[in-house]
Design an enzyme around this catalytic site. Structure first.
Site, PDB file in Angstrom:
ATOM      1  N   ARG A  86       0.828  -1.202   0.000  1.00  0.00           N
ATOM      2  CA  ARG A  86       0.000   0.000   0.000  1.00  0.00           C
ATOM      3  C   ARG A  86       0.869   1.261   0.000  1.00  0.00           C
ATOM      4  O   ARG A  86       0.490   2.285  -0.573  1.00  0.00           O
ATOM      5  CB  ARG A  86      -0.904  -0.012   1.244  1.00  0.00           C
ATOM      6  N   GLY A 329      -1.954  -3.737   8.787  1.00  0.00           N
ATOM      7  CA  GLY A 329      -3.005  -4.731   8.633  1.00  0.00           C
ATOM      8  C   GLY A 329      -3.182  -5.138   7.187  1.00  0.00           C
ATOM      9  O   GLY A 329      -2.289  -4.930   6.352  1.00  0.00           O
ATOM     10  N   HIS A 331      -5.149  -4.027   4.771  1.00  0.00           N
ATOM     11  CA  HIS A 331      -5.137  -2.932   3.801  1.00  0.00           C
ATOM     12  C   HIS A 331      -3.711  -2.473   3.525  1.00  0.00           C
ATOM     13  O   HIS A 331      -3.365  -2.121   2.396  1.00  0.00           O
ATOM     14  CB  HIS A 331      -5.980  -1.763   4.331  1.00  0.00           C
ATOM     15  N   CYS A 332      -2.868  -2.489   4.551  1.00  0.00           N
ATOM     16  CA  CYS A 332      -1.496  -1.986   4.425  1.00  0.00           C
ATOM     17  C   CYS A 332      -0.625  -2.842   3.504  1.00  0.00           C
ATOM     18  O   CYS A 332       0.343  -2.329   2.925  1.00  0.00           O
ATOM     19  CB  CYS A 332      -0.838  -1.919   5.792  1.00  0.00           C
ATOM     20  N   ILE A 333      -0.921  -4.126   3.368  1.00  0.00           N
ATOM     21  CA  ILE A 333      -0.034  -5.000   2.596  1.00  0.00           C
ATOM     22  C   ILE A 333      -0.561  -5.264   1.187  1.00  0.00           C
ATOM     23  O   ILE A 333       0.018  -6.062   0.449  1.00  0.00           O
ATOM     24  CB  ILE A 333       0.215  -6.332   3.330  1.00  0.00           C
TER      25      ILE A 333
END
Length: 343
Positions: A86, A329, A331-333
């Site tokens: 992200r 989390g 969304h971050c990856i």
């Protein structure tokens, strides 16, 4: 040429991820590293059951990635430093005539964190843009994809301590940041939040990414992290952020409908106050990949709320504790590539 970042609920071509490589973020012990690899692979393999996934793999991890990832996943080799796609990858946008663009922000390791290895990642966005057939759109703004959210109708959520932080953009002001959001994302209604969650300012933090705090499931709506327990410092933080959002307006000039996503009950882990947030989920074609934290009642409540916010989509809850232990989390990856309508 005008560019617009579609909402995450728009049709997607594929999801991009980066496979972990050894370093401080992954873990200091063999057990910690194994748990990190397994967490990234679980997310990738779950998404790949539902839509295409492309994984960028550092040359040092080629064999491990091949052994842990589904055969449905496309693997491409390129040096990486960090593996939070992200933030290190491009932010995809579409032109007025339906062509794909890829915003290439400057990535400096979340403000130059001493544990980060941002060097190889300065080339990742351009590499992905070429593979995806996207026009690369360079920016002089130090920024990460986790530091913004759009609703696809003109609103972008931002944080003072990210885009305006001295470690990222010491000479920027709100006007300059807002002009870049309008130029590259088509977002003309900026909504500024004053900060992020408490833990996000500690080790492995990003200094306030908005994708831990709030997201937009639809224009005019905000899913908002809520910490109900007054013992947790985020109880006061989120009360202040809610007041800021209640005072804000969407692109049409209307107040936002705020939908609460309460945090799980756990307050602390071995490192301190947790930042467990159900807001950090990923919408994909036909589904939402949601974070779970090993608390059946709270995880189920969050899944029910997400089901109402994203009607008609399957809610798939995955244990995200190993991701959060490393600073983020689901969304971050991940990074979504919207479906283009023109070559």
């Amino acid at each position: 040429m005008n560019w617009t970042m579609p909402p995450e609920t728009a049709p997607q071509e594929r999801i991009w991820m980066a496979f972990p490589r050894q370093g401080m973020t992954l873990g200091a012990t063999e057990a910690e590293r194994a748990a990190g690899y397994a967490a990234w692979a679980m997310v990738a393999n779950t998404i790949a059951e539902r839509m295409p996934v492309t994984m960028v793999v550092d040359p040092t991890e080629t064999a491990r990635a091949a052994s842990m990832l589904s055969g449905e996943i496309t693997r491409v080799e390129h040096p990486i430093g960090e593996f939070w796609m992200r933030d290190t990858g491009p932010t995809f946008v579409l032109s007025d005539d339906g062509r794909l663009g890829a915003v290439d922000w400057i990535f400096n390791g979340w403000g130059g964190q001493d544990w980060s290895d941002p060097g190889p990642d300065r080339y990742v966005a351009a590499f992905i843009a070429e593979i995806a057939g996207a026009e690369r759109l360079p920016s002089l703004l130090v920024n990460e994809g986790g530091g913004l959210h759009v609703d696809g109708a003109g609103t972008v959520l931002l944080t003072d301590t990210v885009q305006l932080g001295a470690e990222r953009n010491p000479h920027a002001d709100r006007g300059r940041v807002e002009a870049e959001m309008a130029r590259l994302l088509g977002a003309t209604n900026p909504v500024w939040l004053s900060r992020g969650l408490t833990r996000d300012y500690e080790a492995f933090g990003t200094s306030g990414h908005v994708d831990m705090v709030a997201t937009c499931p639809a224009p005019g709506q905000i899913l908002l992290h809520v910490q109900d327990n007054p013992e947790h410092p985020d109880h006061a933080v989120m009360q202040a952020l809610r007041a800021e959002l209640e005072a804000a307006r969407d692109a049409s000039g209307a107040p936002f409908e705020i939908i609460e996503l309460p945090a799980p009950e756990l307050l602390r882990d071995a490192e301190g106050w947790v930042d467990y947030s159900y807001v950090n989920h990923l919408a994909i074609n036909g589904a939402v990949i949601a974070c779970g934290f090993g608390e059946p009642k709270e995880d189920a409540r969050a899944a029910e709320i997400l089901g109402h916010a994203y009607p008609g989509r399957e809610i798939v809850t995955l244990d995200a504790r190993e991701l959060f232990a490393r600073g983020g989390g689901i969304h971050c990856i991940t990074q979504q590539q919207p479906r283009a309508s023109a070559p």
